[in-house]
Design an enzyme around this catalytic site. Structure first.
Site, PDB file in Angstrom:
ATOM      1  N   ASP A 161     -17.501 -11.087  11.948  1.00 19.54           N
ATOM      2  CA  ASP A 161     -17.187 -11.223  13.370  1.00 19.54           C
ATOM      3  C   ASP A 161     -15.680 -11.065  13.554  1.00 19.54           C
ATOM      4  O   ASP A 161     -14.893 -11.702  12.847  1.00 19.54           O
ATOM      5  CB  ASP A 161     -17.643 -12.601  13.858  1.00 19.54           C
ATOM      6  CG  ASP A 161     -17.690 -12.684  15.374  1.00 19.54           C
ATOM      7  OD1 ASP A 161     -17.919 -11.649  16.023  1.00 19.54           O
ATOM      8  OD2 ASP A 161     -17.496 -13.784  15.904  1.00 19.54           O
TER       9      ASP A 161
ATOM     10  N   HIS B  50      -9.148 -12.317  25.421  1.00 20.91           N
ATOM     11  CA  HIS B  50      -9.880 -13.467  24.871  1.00 20.91           C
ATOM     12  C   HIS B  50      -8.983 -14.286  23.940  1.00 20.91           C
ATOM     13  O   HIS B  50      -8.899 -15.517  24.066  1.00 20.91           O
ATOM     14  CB  HIS B  50     -11.122 -12.980  24.120  1.00 20.91           C
ATOM     15  CG  HIS B  50     -11.807 -14.052  23.323  1.00 20.91           C
ATOM     16  ND1 HIS B  50     -12.483 -15.102  23.921  1.00 20.91           N
ATOM     17  CD2 HIS B  50     -11.906 -14.260  21.980  1.00 20.91           C
ATOM     18  CE1 HIS B  50     -12.975 -15.899  22.970  1.00 20.91           C
ATOM     19  NE2 HIS B  50     -12.634 -15.407  21.797  1.00 20.91           N
TER      20      HIS B  50
ATOM     21  N   GLU C 157     -20.727 -16.098  23.390  1.00 25.58           N
ATOM     22  CA  GLU C 157     -19.661 -15.113  23.269  1.00 25.58           C
ATOM     23  C   GLU C 157     -20.317 -13.757  23.478  1.00 25.58           C
ATOM     24  O   GLU C 157     -21.166 -13.333  22.688  1.00 25.58           O
ATOM     25  CB  GLU C 157     -18.966 -15.197  21.908  1.00 25.58           C
ATOM     26  CG  GLU C 157     -18.207 -16.503  21.742  1.00 25.58           C
ATOM     27  CD  GLU C 157     -17.135 -16.481  20.649  1.00 25.58           C
ATOM     28  OE1 GLU C 157     -17.307 -15.731  19.656  1.00 25.58           O
ATOM     29  OE2 GLU C 157     -16.137 -17.214  20.802  1.00 25.58           O
TER      30      GLU C 157
ATOM     31  N   GLU D  46     -20.499 -10.099  23.075  1.00 26.04           N
ATOM     32  CA  GLU D  46     -19.885  -9.188  22.116  1.00 26.04           C
ATOM     33  C   GLU D  46     -20.703  -7.904  22.018  1.00 26.04           C
ATOM     34  O   GLU D  46     -21.838  -7.825  22.481  1.00 26.04           O
ATOM     35  CB  GLU D  46     -19.839  -9.833  20.719  1.00 26.04           C
ATOM     36  CG  GLU D  46     -19.066 -11.139  20.657  1.00 26.04           C
ATOM     37  CD  GLU D  46     -18.715 -11.552  19.240  1.00 26.04           C
ATOM     38  OE1 GLU D  46     -18.765 -10.688  18.321  1.00 26.04           O
ATOM     39  OE2 GLU D  46     -18.395 -12.732  19.044  1.00 26.04           O
TER      40      GLU D  46
ATOM     41  N   ASP E 121     -22.785 -14.307  20.276  1.00 23.25           N
ATOM     42  CA  ASP E 121     -22.368 -15.170  19.170  1.00 23.25           C
ATOM     43  C   ASP E 121     -22.276 -16.604  19.692  1.00 23.25           C
ATOM     44  O   ASP E 121     -21.209 -17.107  20.008  1.00 23.25           O
ATOM     45  CB  ASP E 121     -21.000 -14.680  18.666  1.00 23.25           C
ATOM     46  CG  ASP E 121     -20.507 -15.454  17.467  1.00 23.25           C
ATOM     47  OD1 ASP E 121     -21.347 -15.901  16.670  1.00 23.25           O
ATOM     48  OD2 ASP E 121     -19.280 -15.604  17.326  1.00 23.25           O
TER      49      ASP E 121
ATOM     50  N   ARG F  84     -18.445 -25.327  20.673  1.00 23.16           N
ATOM     51  CA  ARG F  84     -16.981 -25.443  20.682  1.00 23.16           C
ATOM     52  C   ARG F  84     -16.477 -26.757  20.128  1.00 23.16           C
ATOM     53  O   ARG F  84     -15.389 -26.826  19.552  1.00 23.16           O
ATOM     54  CB  ARG F  84     -16.464 -25.276  22.113  1.00 23.16           C
ATOM     55  CG  ARG F  84     -16.810 -23.961  22.757  1.00 23.16           C
ATOM     56  CD  ARG F  84     -16.205 -22.798  22.014  1.00 23.16           C
ATOM     57  NE  ARG F  84     -16.555 -21.530  22.660  1.00 23.16           N
ATOM     58  CZ  ARG F  84     -16.345 -20.338  22.118  1.00 23.16           C
ATOM     59  NH1 ARG F  84     -15.798 -20.238  20.911  1.00 23.16           N
ATOM     60  NH2 ARG F  84     -16.696 -19.254  22.760  1.00 23.16           N
TER      61      ARG F  84
ATOM     62  N   GLN G 143     -16.807 -26.572  16.343  1.00 18.78           N
ATOM     63  CA  GLN G 143     -15.813 -25.600  15.874  1.00 18.78           C
ATOM     64  C   GLN G 143     -14.400 -26.187  15.886  1.00 18.78           C
ATOM     65  O   GLN G 143     -13.627 -26.007  14.936  1.00 18.78           O
ATOM     66  CB  GLN G 143     -15.888 -24.368  16.785  1.00 18.78           C
ATOM     67  CG  GLN G 143     -14.971 -23.225  16.390  1.00 18.78           C
ATOM     68  CD  GLN G 143     -15.054 -22.057  17.396  1.00 18.78           C
ATOM     69  OE1 GLN G 143     -15.877 -22.051  18.306  1.00 18.78           O
ATOM     70  NE2 GLN G 143     -14.191 -21.072  17.209  1.00 18.78           N
TER      71      GLN G 143
ATOM     72  N   LYS H  25     -20.690 -21.838  14.498  1.00 24.25           N
ATOM     73  CA  LYS H  25     -21.188 -20.483  14.755  1.00 24.25           C
ATOM     74  C   LYS H  25     -22.482 -20.165  14.012  1.00 24.25           C
ATOM     75  O   LYS H  25     -23.217 -19.267  14.428  1.00 24.25           O
ATOM     76  CB  LYS H  25     -20.141 -19.469  14.262  1.00 24.25           C
ATOM     77  CG  LYS H  25     -18.777 -19.598  14.884  1.00 24.25           C
ATOM     78  CD  LYS H  25     -18.712 -18.933  16.238  1.00 24.25           C
ATOM     79  CE  LYS H  25     -17.282 -18.743  16.694  1.00 24.25           C
ATOM     80  NZ  LYS H  25     -17.224 -17.915  17.916  1.00 24.25           N
TER      81      LYS H  25
ATOM     82  N   THR I  65     -27.047 -16.321  15.930  1.00 28.48           N
ATOM     83  CA  THR I  65     -26.369 -15.189  16.544  1.00 28.48           C
ATOM     84  C   THR I  65     -27.474 -14.258  17.026  1.00 28.48           C
ATOM     85  O   THR I  65     -28.303 -13.827  16.227  1.00 28.48           O
ATOM     86  CB  THR I  65     -25.479 -14.446  15.519  1.00 28.48           C
ATOM     87  OG1 THR I  65     -24.570 -15.381  14.931  1.00 28.48           O
ATOM     88  CG2 THR I  65     -24.696 -13.319  16.172  1.00 28.48           C
TER      89      THR I  65
ATOM     90  N   GLU J  15     -13.665 -19.778  28.298  1.00 29.47           N
ATOM     91  CA  GLU J  15     -12.637 -19.168  29.135  1.00 29.47           C
ATOM     92  C   GLU J  15     -12.973 -19.276  30.622  1.00 29.47           C
ATOM     93  O   GLU J  15     -12.100 -19.546  31.446  1.00 29.47           O
ATOM     94  CB  GLU J  15     -12.473 -17.695  28.761  1.00 29.47           C
ATOM     95  CG  GLU J  15     -11.964 -17.463  27.356  1.00 29.47           C
ATOM     96  CD  GLU J  15     -12.214 -16.026  26.925  1.00 29.47           C
ATOM     97  OE1 GLU J  15     -11.357 -15.176  27.180  1.00 29.47           O
ATOM     98  OE2 GLU J  15     -13.298 -15.758  26.349  1.00 29.47           O
TER      99      GLU J  15
END
Lengths: 407, 407
Positions: free
Chosen positions: B121, B128, B194, B196, B228, B232, B235, B248, B252, B356
């Site tokens: 990844d 970002h 996420e 992606e 993904d 948080r 993490q 993570k 996925t 975000e």
């Protein structure tokens, strides 16, 4: 009296019938036909051929080109197959059938014995993590605040796990000294080793179902020596904020021999006392058997011993690593490999990396052929180890070796 | 006039014969028999069955249970198979053979279309990375010093890559707020997405042989949307110093449909201007064709659009990521997947994560069924995208969707 047989392994041989590690081999006559082998003394037993010859119910697991079918079969099968193998190499009645299927080790080629699924590398030695923290973050605390609360780990590259004996090409990449205005590109000038112990998962687990500490032996088949080659200059520039990547992914060498956990019953030891209470899923204070393994590792460069890392000193056990790795619901697959992280003991000569042994290049290691801070082209690094077995025996671990070739 | 056929795809359909993404499906009648399918309009074509019926030389690649044989066959085969498929769905002379092998999409089950080897990844969106830096390291520079010199990446867990439509169980793990005296354990309270774009490697490469920027299309077969999922809170506590791990690795999600790169020729765009000169192996200022892809992504929660991340804004291209990933000699395997990293554009409504969009929970997103800072149990997240095709057409990317279930 029967005449001398390869099965008459000398007393004290660390690869006697009490050990019986598994591998995969080919012969020069049939270089494409991979076969499951079991090491006994200086020989490899063609286990599948013996199973077929004896009409064993385990032929389906052993007459294979990889250990994966045996790994996937689960703990009861592992125990039963090991019992059968033990009988084959010790029972005089089997000698006539078994002996034709023994090949001298130096006449076979050994291969990666399992198909690797995911590879996770941990960071479980307090001495190693403390040394690294002091070297790279001299102004901060040596250990990050999370270190004693969870076994820190990260995923590595499965596709570049190679069997012992494979040459390792010096990697190229970006590096940037603090005084450089911009990164430069070229062959790594800080190529290093990490002496580790790897574990391979046999029985898979379901996604969403964490594996409890006590279920470690239901899922993990065995262990082996692992050298996590590391380019320290590439790693130092790339690793903030998402961790090591190219500094590690060029090659990871593993032993050709997997030692089943059952062979290491006498080597189980309690891990060091914990400094903080652990969350319940990691708390091993009440487990039935201790989670540590008393493996005595030796690191040699070009045949000369440079360190003796003691695996018994690891803060986090493999069972804790497995419980942590799956506590978020991540599933296990047959062939998942996880590494302990560099094994370093408290003493200077017990450090499992050149980064630590030379304190990032400050203090060279003296070899017969000159000084070393990091590895030079042509250097061969070999890890060996043994563990205490029952009744004063020693259980040998298969070596892992690799030679550095020029970029 | 022939009667109305599934092959008469309405003009403007983003899954017309100019697209033809690949997938793997089963039918209720034969739930164990996986087959390679190609999407055309609202149907899936049983590509292997057509190849067999027509005596096509590509039957060996298409009459399979996974895309891996086709992926491994390399670029010339990819082009030739695509030409054949295009003829099958557009040439009226083939209709009688082809039509019996078309199944309505809502009558099949879609599966993970390839066997994943390694998963990497990246972190390639400047917007970002800047947002994340501002949120997590408000006192430092938003971007780390290496960010504009190399595409930062890390390995993820291959074994928990799941196909679109798979439920995602809320992961549990350790978290520690700065004010907590010790970490606590429980279901993640900051479960995020996420948005992606993923790429899948077809043709492998040898260990020790870096893949040059210009060889991207020799190795990469196609792309797809990827979510993904990220916890948080887990993490934030675990990721220093070795990067994301359990935050993570629980899941996925990838689209069931892989869009071949050839379908996206008209969507190639130049990446943003670079702020620093790049080392030669990453320097794409002189490449024959631009490395970016103009993919317009939409993120929806429970059917309500929350963001439109523009893939054209990514600082690092997939070709640069591939060149970087292999520059140390790491080999590629068929089925290697790499993700772009969260796609975020410069605008507030172009951000590809709730981290975000809500600025780490400060500013809730308004949905019809209430406010969201992070995901709640029962929420369904869907990514869709399209790209400009030739002559004003649109090339649709297969959606990726997943629903959160309780821990």
């Amino acid at each position: 009296m029967p005449q001398q047989s390869p099965l008459d392994v000398p007393e004290g041989d660390p690869f006697g019938p009490h050990n019986l590690p598994y591998g995969v081999f080919t012969t020069p006559a049939e270089p494409e036909r991979r076969r499951v082998g079991v090491r006994i003394g200086g020989y490899v037993l063609d286990a599948g051929a013996v199973a077929v010859a004896l009409g064993s119910p385990y032929a389906g697991l052993l007459a294979q080109g990889s250990l994966n079918p045996l790994l996937a079969a689960g703990r009861t099968a592992w125990r039963d197959v090991r019992r059968a193998l033990t009988a084959w190499v010790t029972d005089p009645g089997h000698r006539g059938t078994v002996e034709p299927h023994l090949l001298p080790l130096d006449e076979v080629t050994l291969h990666l014995p399992y198909e690797v699924a995911d590879y996770v590398d941990f960071y479980a030695s307090e001495h190693h993590a403390t040394n690294v923290g002091r070297i790279f973050r001299p102004d901060g605390d040596a250990l990050t605040p999370n270190w004693k609360h969870l076994p820190i780990g990260y995923h590595g590259r499965s596709g570049t796990i190679v069997v012992s004996g494979t040459d390792v090409v010096r990697p190229s990449g970006q590096r940037k000294a603090p005084t450089d205005p911009a990164p430069v590109f070229g062959p790594s000038v800080k190529l290093d080793i990490e002496a580790e112990v790897g574990f391979v998962v046999g029985a898979p687990s379901q996604m969403g179902r964490p594996v409890a500490l006590g279920d470690f032996e239901e899922h993990v088949f065995g262990l082996f020596l692992l050298n996590d080659w590391s380019a320290r200059d590439i790693q130092a520039w790339e690793y903030v904020p998402l961790g090591p990547f190219l500094g590690k992914s060029f090659a990871t060498s593993v032993s050709a021999w997997v030692t089943p956990l059952e062979a290491l019953d006498a080597a189980r030891v309690a891990p060091p006392a914990r400094d903080f209470p652990l969350l319940p899923y990691l708390d091993d204070s009440e487990v039935d058997r201790p989670g540590g393994f008393d493996l005595r590792i030796t690191v040699s460069i070009n045949g000369q011993e440079v360190a003796r890392p003691p695996f018994a000193s690891m803060y986090w056990t493999a069972a804790q690593q497995l419980a942590h790795m799956t506590v978020n619901g991540a599933s296990l697959r047959t062939g998942d490999v996880f590494g302990s992280g560099t094994v370093s003991g408290p003493e200077v000569d017990e450090r499992g990396s050149l980064l630590e042994l030379t304190w990032n290049g400050r203090d060279a290691v003296e070899l017969a052929d000159g000084k070393r801070t990091f590895l030079e082209d042509g250097d061969t690094v070999t890890l060996t180890a043994w563990a205490p077995g029952a009744d004063g025996t020693r259980v040998g671990l298969g070596e892992v070796t690799g030679r550095i070739t020029a970029a």
